[in-house]
Enzyme design. Sequence first.
Site, short mmCIF file in Angstrom:
data_model
loop_
_atom_site.label_atom_id
_atom_site.label_comp_id
_atom_site.label_asym_id
_atom_site.label_seq_id
_atom_site.Cartn_x
_atom_site.Cartn_y
_atom_site.Cartn_z
N GLU A 445 0.57 -1.15 -0.29
CA GLU A 445 0.00 -0.40 -0.17
C GLU A 445 1.02 1.22 0.09
O GLU A 445 0.03 2.86 -0.30
CB GLU A 445 -1.03 0.01 0.85
CG GLU A 445 -1.90 -1.00 1.72
CD GLU A 445 -2.93 -0.91 2.61
OE1 GLU A 445 -3.60 -0.32 2.48
OE2 GLU A 445 -1.69 -1.80 3.91
N ASP A 469 -5.43 2.82 -1.06
CA ASP A 469 -3.99 3.63 -0.10
C ASP A 469 -2.94 3.71 -1.60
O ASP A 469 -2.11 5.04 -1.77
CB ASP A 469 -3.08 2.74 0.78
CG ASP A 469 -4.40 3.77 2.13
OD1 ASP A 469 -4.53 4.51 1.68
OD2 ASP A 469 -4.86 2.56 2.69
#
Length: 702
Positions: A445, A469
Amino acid sequence: MNIADNAPPAPLMILGEVASSGLARGRALLCDCARRQTAVPRREVNEEEAQGEVERFDTAVAVAEEKLLEVQERLRRTLGNDEAEIFEAQILLLRDVHLRDAVRALCLDGRMNVEAAVEEAIRELMALFGRLEDPYFRERAADLHDVGKRLLDHLAENGPADLPVLHDGCVIVTHELLASVVAQLEGHGVRGLIVEKGGLTAHATILARSLGIPMLVQVPDATRKIGAGDLVIVDALAGRVFVNPQPGILRKYDQLEANLKAHQGVLKGLIGLPTVTQDGVEIRLCANIGQTADALAAANVKADGVGLYRTEFVFLVQDHFPAEDEQYQFYRATAEHLRPSETVIRLLDVGSDKPLSYFPLPREANPAMGCRGTRLLLAHPALLNTQLRAILRLSASHPVAILLPMIDGIDELRAAKAAIESAKKELAEAGPSFDPCIPVGAMIETPSAAILVGQLADEVDFLSVGTNDLVQFLLAADRIRGEMASTYDPLHPAVIQVLATLASVARSKGKPISLCGEIASDPAYTNLLIGLGFRSFSVAAGRLLEIKHAIRSTSLQDAERLAGQVLPLSSTRDIRARVQDDWNRRRPVSSPELDPAPSATSTTPLPVTHNAVLQRFESQAGNSGLAFLSYLVEGDRVILNRTFVPDERRGHGIAAELVRVALDEARQRRWKIVPRCSYVARFIDRHPQFSDLVSQQERELE
């Protein structure tokens, strides 16, 4: 009498966001389905009265819980267990000690009447949920609203009715919609829902999908623009509402309705079929879940397992850190529905951006990049150890895996793995059995994790890409806050190249890699993602069959061809155009393109310019990007090659205006045109005044 009073209502089109896909038409029924009709009474009470107010609250809680259990049982009988379990969250919130203590304190210490105390306590809790970064958890505020409304309705002498009298075939138009209201709609002939607020993961939305009711949310000023009794078409495919449509629009939607009905039958037929491409490439298709109801929905469509179990909700509905056994029971109840398939359990991912009321954290200037995820868990080893022990105990009887969130590098990953080994050692000494070889994975992420993916792959059993993200960190674009929303784009060339690299490295290391972000749940991206190298997806349960259909409708060769066309591109706009063009050719059902007509739409056609350098006619469609009609020049022929309009702007007549301008210019320049684009060909068929351009060309070529 004003002659205008007898004039028919003017046609209108309003855009919204698809929450429950489908198509509906009917007469509008305006209703105030969530707001209370009267203000909550507020008064000061003495000590003796305050105790009576607390007793009134306890009674209201008991009655509200009884009513919720009745709703659950009714839904269980009519729709099934998964829909019934949606109200599990509300029951847990109703039993929440934090809510009860807050109300009692306001009554006893604040000398406040119970109605005002309930309203204030609910407002504070809703504000807490509303600050959460994750939209899934932010939308749980609607459950709190529903719980508060139930309590206040019981406390009021004459609580307002949830619904007006429903007419068979009506379309409800409202400011906000609660799950408890949607639960009452079955059997009442409600054809569609138009909501000014609402979200894609709200329980009202999930129930609407289960009931098969098309629903649009985020429809601005719907209750002001639509009048009671207006004829409306809810196009929950393109995300638009037609109000008092003209006969031509009605005819187009008659055909679309027939096409959609056939497609829905096809989707139901996919349940239980393997998820393979046309040339036999197997794709693993799992579900993202947050609670037991989501797991039931995933089981109903026979998902290949749970690719992402977000455990935050287990903590958010408590007023204390859930003990090991509490967590074990939660996880077991959820994993049981997908057994014997694997459930990938992500460790608690909270921080100051996603706070727990009982876990005060210092405020951070940039919480999304602060102390959250695995780094927060490592800073609180007791919290981490309790969750690990609960998951390890479950691994003795259920196939589960541990997923580490927000990993930033090797040191953090090794520290988390050491904590897992420590928890294993404790359990081995204490006696509870567990799977000593439980798989451990890392979420990619952060940019650092993406760069170090090769080294991380050597340390774990699998990888999971959290694109939500990852995209915002790669592009430095906040996906939640409006001022940066336009820069958050998963089709940015940097994102595409990173995704291709992640899939390639994982394959070279022999490690499974799954993609679980929002783009995995959009069938428009499926072909590209397969072409980039992904063979495992985890998607919202309600989108799983659409994704399966997209997978089974393509081949690896086609997917890799698309990826090969996209990867060299350096412009987000060009990538989006290529992906959208591919999807337009593949999409099983699409809303009709509409000719520009001010009477049928809320906007007028945008100006079209001829970009001779890039060989295309262009129209800037607001903030949505560029719409264009491209052409090729081959000798003395001009081939009208491709028409592209951003999804959110389809239906405004932009494509038709592009073609009209292009054909007008073709006539002026005496072009010999070839309408290779199917939309251009259809436009010429509908507008014979331009057919001479093609027929003249054919005569000259003879």
